[in-house]
Every structure is written in C-alpha cells, then in structure tokens.
Design a protein around this motif. Structure first.
Motif, mmCIF file in Angstrom:
data_model
loop_
_atom_site.group_PDB
_atom_site.id
_atom_site.type_symbol
_atom_site.label_atom_id
_atom_site.label_comp_id
_atom_site.label_asym_id
_atom_site.label_seq_id
_atom_site.Cartn_x
_atom_site.Cartn_y
_atom_site.Cartn_z
ATOM 1 N N UNK A 152 74.955 -62.718 -68.218
ATOM 2 C CA UNK A 152 74.318 -62.682 -66.906
ATOM 3 C C UNK A 152 72.820 -62.895 -66.990
ATOM 4 N N UNK A 153 72.040 -61.847 -66.677
ATOM 5 C CA UNK A 153 70.591 -61.978 -66.598
ATOM 6 C C UNK A 153 69.929 -62.069 -67.971
ATOM 7 N N UNK A 154 68.763 -62.721 -67.968
ATOM 8 C CA UNK A 154 67.939 -62.846 -69.175
ATOM 9 C C UNK A 154 66.575 -62.245 -68.852
ATOM 10 N N UNK A 155 66.148 -61.283 -69.656
ATOM 11 C CA UNK A 155 64.852 -60.643 -69.447
ATOM 12 C C UNK A 155 63.826 -61.323 -70.348
ATOM 13 N N UNK A 156 62.769 -61.885 -69.724
ATOM 14 C CA UNK A 156 61.737 -62.576 -70.500
ATOM 15 C C UNK A 156 60.384 -61.918 -70.261
ATOM 16 N N UNK A 157 59.442 -62.209 -71.154
ATOM 17 C CA UNK A 157 58.062 -61.758 -70.977
ATOM 18 C C UNK A 157 57.198 -62.988 -70.739
ATOM 19 N N UNK A 158 56.412 -62.955 -69.669
ATOM 20 C CA UNK A 158 55.541 -64.066 -69.300
ATOM 21 C C UNK A 158 54.184 -63.505 -68.905
ATOM 22 N N UNK A 159 53.130 -63.922 -69.601
ATOM 23 C CA UNK A 159 51.778 -63.425 -69.323
ATOM 24 C C UNK A 159 51.733 -61.898 -69.349
ATOM 25 N N UNK A 160 52.482 -61.286 -70.264
ATOM 26 C CA UNK A 160 52.465 -59.837 -70.412
ATOM 27 C C UNK A 160 53.368 -59.092 -69.455
ATOM 28 N N UNK A 161 54.011 -59.788 -68.529
ATOM 29 C CA UNK A 161 54.888 -59.137 -67.555
ATOM 30 C C UNK A 161 56.351 -59.449 -67.862
ATOM 31 N N UNK A 162 57.225 -58.486 -67.547
ATOM 32 C CA UNK A 162 58.656 -58.700 -67.715
ATOM 33 C C UNK A 162 59.237 -59.321 -66.452
ATOM 34 N N UNK A 163 60.065 -60.339 -66.652
ATOM 35 C CA UNK A 163 60.695 -61.034 -65.527
ATOM 36 C C UNK A 163 62.182 -61.175 -65.820
ATOM 37 N N UNK A 164 62.995 -60.858 -64.838
ATOM 38 C CA UNK A 164 64.441 -60.991 -64.983
ATOM 39 C C UNK A 164 64.898 -62.294 -64.329
ATOM 40 N N UNK A 165 65.577 -63.131 -65.111
ATOM 41 C CA UNK A 165 66.080 -64.405 -64.604
ATOM 42 C C UNK A 165 67.599 -64.391 -64.537
ATOM 43 N N UNK A 196 71.593 -69.061 -63.955
ATOM 44 C CA UNK A 196 71.315 -70.406 -63.454
ATOM 45 C C UNK A 196 69.833 -70.744 -63.556
ATOM 46 N N UNK A 197 68.991 -69.739 -63.360
ATOM 47 C CA UNK A 197 67.545 -69.964 -63.452
ATOM 48 C C UNK A 197 67.128 -70.207 -64.901
ATOM 49 N N UNK A 198 67.677 -69.391 -65.820
ATOM 50 C CA UNK A 198 67.343 -69.553 -67.241
ATOM 51 C C UNK A 198 67.847 -70.892 -67.774
ATOM 52 N N UNK A 199 68.990 -71.349 -67.255
ATOM 53 C CA UNK A 199 69.542 -72.640 -67.679
ATOM 54 C C UNK A 199 68.685 -73.810 -67.206
ATOM 55 N N UNK A 200 67.884 -73.583 -66.168
ATOM 56 C CA UNK A 200 67.096 -74.665 -65.570
ATOM 57 C C UNK A 200 65.727 -74.831 -66.218
ATOM 58 N N UNK A 201 65.428 -74.028 -67.243
ATOM 59 C CA UNK A 201 64.118 -74.107 -67.902
ATOM 60 C C UNK A 201 64.297 -74.640 -69.321
ATOM 61 N N UNK A 202 63.768 -75.838 -69.571
ATOM 62 C CA UNK A 202 63.818 -76.441 -70.905
ATOM 63 C C UNK A 202 62.578 -75.996 -71.672
ATOM 64 N N UNK A 203 62.794 -75.492 -72.891
ATOM 65 C CA UNK A 203 61.677 -74.977 -73.692
ATOM 66 C C UNK A 203 61.724 -75.561 -75.098
ATOM 67 N N UNK A 204 60.593 -75.473 -75.773
ATOM 68 C CA UNK A 204 60.490 -75.858 -77.177
ATOM 69 C C UNK A 204 60.104 -74.614 -77.954
ATOM 70 N N UNK A 205 60.959 -74.223 -78.893
ATOM 71 C CA UNK A 205 60.745 -72.966 -79.613
ATOM 72 C C UNK A 205 59.439 -72.978 -80.395
ATOM 73 N N UNK A 206 58.726 -71.867 -80.338
ATOM 74 C CA UNK A 206 57.487 -71.690 -81.087
ATOM 75 C C UNK A 206 57.839 -71.192 -82.481
ATOM 76 N N UNK A 207 57.611 -72.020 -83.501
ATOM 77 C CA UNK A 207 57.988 -71.653 -84.873
ATOM 78 C C UNK A 207 56.810 -71.123 -85.683
ATOM 79 N N UNK A 208 55.671 -70.916 -85.042
ATOM 80 C CA UNK A 208 54.503 -70.398 -85.766
ATOM 81 C C UNK A 208 54.651 -68.914 -86.076
#
Length: 229
Positions: A201-214, A217-229
């Motif tokens: 179901x939901x995915x909890x992410x951190x963005x700019x220091x804040x927690x956001x629940x997606x 369908x919303x999480x599936x709509x965001x394409x990202x590139x993993x940060x490997x640093x």
C-alpha cells in the motif's frame, strides 16, 4: 501421404526451398552455409528427407524438391512469414528479433493455431477495424516505451527502505500529478524511502526533512535515479 517431420527437418526443407527459389539450385555446400553447419551434418538430414519423399538427391548432385516436398516447404515458409509479420509489423519488434522469435515459435504452432493466425493477419491487412486495431496497439506500445524507466531508473515503489534517489520525471497525470507537485516532488529533488507497507500500500518517504505518505499509484508515478554515493 501425410507425413509429420521434425522441426529440424522443417528448417532444412525451408532452406532448400529458399535456395531453389533464389538461386535456382540447392547443393550440399549451399545448404550447409545457409544453415551454418558442416556439410557432414547436412547429409543425414537429406537422407531422412529423401526417405520421407520430400526431396530427390543423389550423392554429390543437386537437391530437388518433390511435389510433396514443395507443398510442405511452401506451407512452412508461409507460416514463418506470418509470424515475422506478427512480430515485426504488429508487435513492432526489430527485424532481427522478429526473425529470431518466428524461428523459435513456428514449429510449435498447431494447425488450428496456424489457421487462426492466418485469419488474424487477413483481418489486420484487409479489414478497416483490423487496421485500426494494429494502429491503436502500436500507439499503445509507443506510449509505454516513452514512459518506461530508462537504464538505471526506477519508480519510488521499487526503492527499498533506506535508499535515496533523485527524482527524474513525474509520469502521472491529472490529480495524481498535481498532488505530487503540490507536495514538492519534482525533477531534481532528493527523496528517501523510510518505510513501505507490507501489503504493497502506502510508501513513507522523506523529502526536505519532512515525512510524506504516498499512495501506491502516486509512488508508481515518480521515476527516480538511485543515489549511490
């Protein structure tokens, strides 16, 4: 006399048919070159085809098709061409891939399956509704290809807890896209997955220091590139 031959012998029969069609003659060395095998490997296949009444062959002479062999070869070739058309013109595969897939599939088709395939090809070529079906499917493939993640990219849903990534693209539309933008999720922002619901179901992410629940369908709509640093 109806005769069942193996897939390997069908390939030899088709090769002989094409050599005679294109070069007027079929010799052992021509067949071996076309099949990518040694001449010694061709002789047993020719002997078996001759036993089955498909070819006429005298050692060190040309190979010729009997009437039954020509009929069988034409059927094999036609079946192959139908599959190439399906994979290349309908499924929009590159020619090499279409040819390889046709070769891999052609020997497993039943007579009923072949009959329905022939009708489908006729439908797509001659019926306006069939042509619209193919055009619509090709547009669908193009849209899916355009929206598919590129190499190294994935959706937020595919990230594991603790993984960080940079947003590359928002593929959602309408209300989903608007909500993501309102939350500040846009290209070049960094996000980190903190927790994912076990049930998908939901995915909890951190963005700019804040927690956001997606939502999923919303999480599936965001394409990202993993940060490997």
């Amino acid at each position: 006399m109806a005769t069942t031959i193996t897939g390997a012998l069908e390939d030899y029969l088709e090769t002989i048919f094409l050599l005679i069609r294109d070069k007027k003659i079929a010799r052992v060395k021509d067949i071996s070159q076309a099949r990518g095998v040694r001449s010694a490997s061709v002789s047993p296949a020719l002997a078996r085809l001759q036993e089955l009444g498909m070819i006429r062959y005298v050692h060190r002479e040309y190979v010729d098709l009997t009437a039954e062999g020509e009929k069988a070869a034409l059927k094999i070739f036609s079946r192959h061409q139908l599959l190439v058309y399906l994979f290349e013109d309908v499924f929009n595969l590159p020619p090499k891939s279409a040819e390889a897939d046709a070769c891999g599939m052609e020997h497993s088709l039943s007579n009923e399956g072949l009959d329905h395939l022939e009708r489908f090809v006729e439908f797509t070529k001659n019926d306006p509704e069939g042509k619209r079906l193919v055009d619509g499917f090709r547009r669908y493939l193009a849209e899916k290809s355009a929206n598919a993640p590129r190499s190294g990219e994935r959706t937020i849903t595919q990230l594991k807890p603790g993984q960080s990534a940079r947003v590359v693209e928002i593929t959602g539309h309408g209300m989903i896209r608007q909500r993501l933008l309102d939350l500040g999720i846009m290209p070049n922002t960094m996000v980190m997955v903190e927790r994912k619901a076990v049930t998908g179901g939901e995915v909890l992410i951190k963005l700019h220091g804040s927690q956001i629940s997606l939502r999923r369908k919303e999480a599936d709509a965001v394409i990202v590139l993993e940060d490997r640093n």
